[in-house]
Design a protein around this motif. Structure first.
Motif, PDB file in Angstrom:
ATOM      1  N   LEU A   4       0.831  -1.207   0.000  1.00  0.00           N
ATOM      2  CA  LEU A   4       0.000   0.000   0.000  1.00  0.00           C
ATOM      3  C   LEU A   4       0.865   1.256   0.000  1.00  0.00           C
ATOM      4  O   LEU A   4       0.604   2.198  -0.754  1.00  0.00           O
ATOM      5  CB  LEU A   4      -0.928  -0.020   1.212  1.00  0.00           C
ATOM      6  CG  LEU A   4      -1.873   1.163   1.379  1.00  0.00           C
ATOM      7  CD1 LEU A   4      -2.786   1.312   0.162  1.00  0.00           C
ATOM      8  CD2 LEU A   4      -2.693   1.004   2.639  1.00  0.00           C
ATOM      9  N   ILE A   5       1.911   1.253   0.787  1.00  0.00           N
ATOM     10  CA  ILE A   5       2.816   2.410   0.835  1.00  0.00           C
ATOM     11  C   ILE A   5       3.487   2.625  -0.517  1.00  0.00           C
ATOM     12  O   ILE A   5       3.572   3.758  -1.000  1.00  0.00           O
ATOM     13  CB  ILE A   5       3.857   2.229   1.966  1.00  0.00           C
ATOM     14  CG1 ILE A   5       3.168   2.316   3.321  1.00  0.00           C
ATOM     15  CG2 ILE A   5       4.974   3.264   1.847  1.00  0.00           C
ATOM     16  CD1 ILE A   5       4.041   1.911   4.495  1.00  0.00           C
ATOM     17  N   ARG A   6       3.931   1.547  -1.148  1.00  0.00           N
ATOM     18  CA  ARG A   6       4.557   1.676  -2.475  1.00  0.00           C
ATOM     19  C   ARG A   6       3.561   2.239  -3.487  1.00  0.00           C
ATOM     20  O   ARG A   6       3.911   3.113  -4.297  1.00  0.00           O
ATOM     21  CB  ARG A   6       5.071   0.316  -2.950  1.00  0.00           C
ATOM     22  CG  ARG A   6       6.403  -0.078  -2.361  1.00  0.00           C
ATOM     23  CD  ARG A   6       7.029  -1.260  -3.100  1.00  0.00           C
ATOM     24  NE  ARG A   6       6.180  -2.436  -3.129  1.00  0.00           N
ATOM     25  CZ  ARG A   6       6.112  -3.359  -2.166  1.00  0.00           C
ATOM     26  NH1 ARG A   6       6.868  -3.230  -1.090  1.00  0.00           N
ATOM     27  NH2 ARG A   6       5.325  -4.405  -2.285  1.00  0.00           N
ATOM     28  N   GLU A   7       2.327   1.762  -3.447  1.00  0.00           N
ATOM     29  CA  GLU A   7       1.308   2.259  -4.378  1.00  0.00           C
ATOM     30  C   GLU A   7       1.020   3.737  -4.152  1.00  0.00           C
ATOM     31  O   GLU A   7       0.866   4.513  -5.110  1.00  0.00           O
ATOM     32  CB  GLU A   7       0.029   1.440  -4.242  1.00  0.00           C
ATOM     33  CG  GLU A   7       0.154   0.028  -4.769  1.00  0.00           C
ATOM     34  CD  GLU A   7      -1.093  -0.810  -4.499  1.00  0.00           C
ATOM     35  OE1 GLU A   7      -2.106  -0.264  -4.028  1.00  0.00           O
ATOM     36  OE2 GLU A   7      -1.036  -2.028  -4.771  1.00  0.00           O
ATOM     37  N   LEU A   8       0.953   4.148  -2.903  1.00  0.00           N
ATOM     38  CA  LEU A   8       0.701   5.561  -2.604  1.00  0.00           C
ATOM     39  C   LEU A   8       1.868   6.438  -3.054  1.00  0.00           C
ATOM     40  O   LEU A   8       1.662   7.530  -3.600  1.00  0.00           O
ATOM     41  CB  LEU A   8       0.427   5.756  -1.115  1.00  0.00           C
ATOM     42  CG  LEU A   8      -0.875   5.146  -0.591  1.00  0.00           C
ATOM     43  CD1 LEU A   8      -0.925   5.229   0.921  1.00  0.00           C
ATOM     44  CD2 LEU A   8      -2.082   5.846  -1.206  1.00  0.00           C
ATOM     45  N   ARG A   9       3.075   5.964  -2.842  1.00  0.00           N
ATOM     46  CA  ARG A   9       4.249   6.718  -3.308  1.00  0.00           C
ATOM     47  C   ARG A   9       4.259   6.826  -4.822  1.00  0.00           C
ATOM     48  O   ARG A   9       4.610   7.869  -5.385  1.00  0.00           O
ATOM     49  CB  ARG A   9       5.527   6.065  -2.804  1.00  0.00           C
ATOM     50  CG  ARG A   9       5.766   6.329  -1.344  1.00  0.00           C
ATOM     51  CD  ARG A   9       7.110   5.845  -0.895  1.00  0.00           C
ATOM     52  NE  ARG A   9       7.310   6.210   0.503  1.00  0.00           N
ATOM     53  CZ  ARG A   9       7.993   5.506   1.368  1.00  0.00           C
ATOM     54  NH1 ARG A   9       8.572   4.379   0.981  1.00  0.00           N
ATOM     55  NH2 ARG A   9       8.135   5.897   2.603  1.00  0.00           N
ATOM     56  N   ALA A  10       3.886   5.753  -5.509  1.00  0.00           N
ATOM     57  CA  ALA A  10       3.825   5.777  -6.968  1.00  0.00           C
ATOM     58  C   ALA A  10       2.781   6.780  -7.452  1.00  0.00           C
ATOM     59  O   ALA A  10       2.987   7.457  -8.465  1.00  0.00           O
ATOM     60  CB  ALA A  10       3.513   4.385  -7.507  1.00  0.00           C
ATOM     61  N   MET A  11       1.683   6.891  -6.724  1.00  0.00           N
ATOM     62  CA  MET A  11       0.637   7.850  -7.107  1.00  0.00           C
ATOM     63  C   MET A  11       1.136   9.287  -7.024  1.00  0.00           C
ATOM     64  O   MET A  11       0.733  10.132  -7.817  1.00  0.00           O
ATOM     65  CB  MET A  11      -0.603   7.676  -6.226  1.00  0.00           C
ATOM     66  CG  MET A  11      -1.423   6.443  -6.573  1.00  0.00           C
ATOM     67  SD  MET A  11      -2.861   6.255  -5.486  1.00  0.00           S
ATOM     68  CE  MET A  11      -3.874   7.610  -6.046  1.00  0.00           C
ATOM     69  N   SER A  23      -9.808   7.942  -4.444  1.00  0.00           N
ATOM     70  CA  SER A  23     -10.759   7.420  -3.460  1.00  0.00           C
ATOM     71  C   SER A  23     -10.440   5.963  -3.123  1.00  0.00           C
ATOM     72  O   SER A  23     -10.603   5.539  -1.978  1.00  0.00           O
ATOM     73  CB  SER A  23     -12.200   7.565  -3.956  1.00  0.00           C
ATOM     74  OG  SER A  23     -12.402   6.833  -5.141  1.00  0.00           O
ATOM     75  N   GLY A  24      -9.965   5.192  -4.096  1.00  0.00           N
ATOM     76  CA  GLY A  24      -9.557   3.817  -3.821  1.00  0.00           C
ATOM     77  C   GLY A  24      -8.389   3.761  -2.857  1.00  0.00           C
ATOM     78  O   GLY A  24      -8.351   2.918  -1.956  1.00  0.00           O
ATOM     79  N   ALA A  25      -7.438   4.657  -3.035  1.00  0.00           N
ATOM     80  CA  ALA A  25      -6.281   4.706  -2.140  1.00  0.00           C
ATOM     81  C   ALA A  25      -6.699   5.107  -0.727  1.00  0.00           C
ATOM     82  O   ALA A  25      -6.235   4.509   0.258  1.00  0.00           O
ATOM     83  CB  ALA A  25      -5.246   5.688  -2.675  1.00  0.00           C
ATOM     84  N   ILE A  26      -7.571   6.087  -0.626  1.00  0.00           N
ATOM     85  CA  ILE A  26      -8.054   6.519   0.693  1.00  0.00           C
ATOM     86  C   ILE A  26      -8.809   5.384   1.376  1.00  0.00           C
ATOM     87  O   ILE A  26      -8.609   5.117   2.564  1.00  0.00           O
ATOM     88  CB  ILE A  26      -8.929   7.780   0.567  1.00  0.00           C
ATOM     89  CG1 ILE A  26      -8.068   8.964   0.144  1.00  0.00           C
ATOM     90  CG2 ILE A  26      -9.652   8.073   1.876  1.00  0.00           C
ATOM     91  CD1 ILE A  26      -8.845  10.200  -0.236  1.00  0.00           C
ATOM     92  N   LEU A  27      -9.644   4.701   0.635  1.00  0.00           N
ATOM     93  CA  LEU A  27     -10.388   3.576   1.190  1.00  0.00           C
ATOM     94  C   LEU A  27      -9.438   2.466   1.656  1.00  0.00           C
ATOM     95  O   LEU A  27      -9.606   1.907   2.741  1.00  0.00           O
ATOM     96  CB  LEU A  27     -11.377   3.031   0.158  1.00  0.00           C
ATOM     97  CG  LEU A  27     -12.252   1.881   0.608  1.00  0.00           C
ATOM     98  CD1 LEU A  27     -13.113   2.283   1.797  1.00  0.00           C
ATOM     99  CD2 LEU A  27     -13.139   1.418  -0.536  1.00  0.00           C
ATOM    100  N   ALA A  28      -8.425   2.167   0.859  1.00  0.00           N
ATOM    101  CA  ALA A  28      -7.454   1.133   1.235  1.00  0.00           C
ATOM    102  C   ALA A  28      -6.724   1.505   2.523  1.00  0.00           C
ATOM    103  O   ALA A  28      -6.511   0.662   3.399  1.00  0.00           O
ATOM    104  CB  ALA A  28      -6.458   0.905   0.103  1.00  0.00           C
TER     105      ALA A  28
END
Length: 99
Positions: A4-11, A23-28
């Protein structure tokens, strides 16, 4: 959590992030955070029960002191989170088991 952290950093590196991705990231994040808090609360309840079951401790006094501390921290009993009330109940149950 690491994924999850890697995905958020990529975003953060993308030029454009859709509202659906955001919104998907916030929900996750919210779901994961809730899971972590639930696990910690279960641990706190287990620890409180284990402490209250120690024969050299007065479990009823432990309960009373815990509740007194909660009431001092929160404005009203209604404001005390249910999870903390559950910890107080676990201590009280342990105290009644020892009698």
């Amino acid at each position: 959590m690491e994924t999850l952290i890697r995905e958020l950093r990529a975003m953060t590196e993308k030029q454009a992030v859709s509202s659906q991705q955001l919104s998907g990231a916030i929900l996750a994040v919210c779901v994961r955070f809730k899971d972590l808090l639930d696990a910690r609360m279960a641990g706190i309840q287990a620890l409180a029960t284990a402490i209250a079951l120690q024969p050299e401790l007065d479990a009823q006094k432990l309960h009373d002191d815990f509740v007194h501390g909660l009431r001092a921290h929160f404005e009203t009993v209604r404001n005390i989170p249910q999870e903390l009330k559950d910890v107080a109940t676990a201590i009280k149950l342990a105290a009644s088991d020892l009698r």
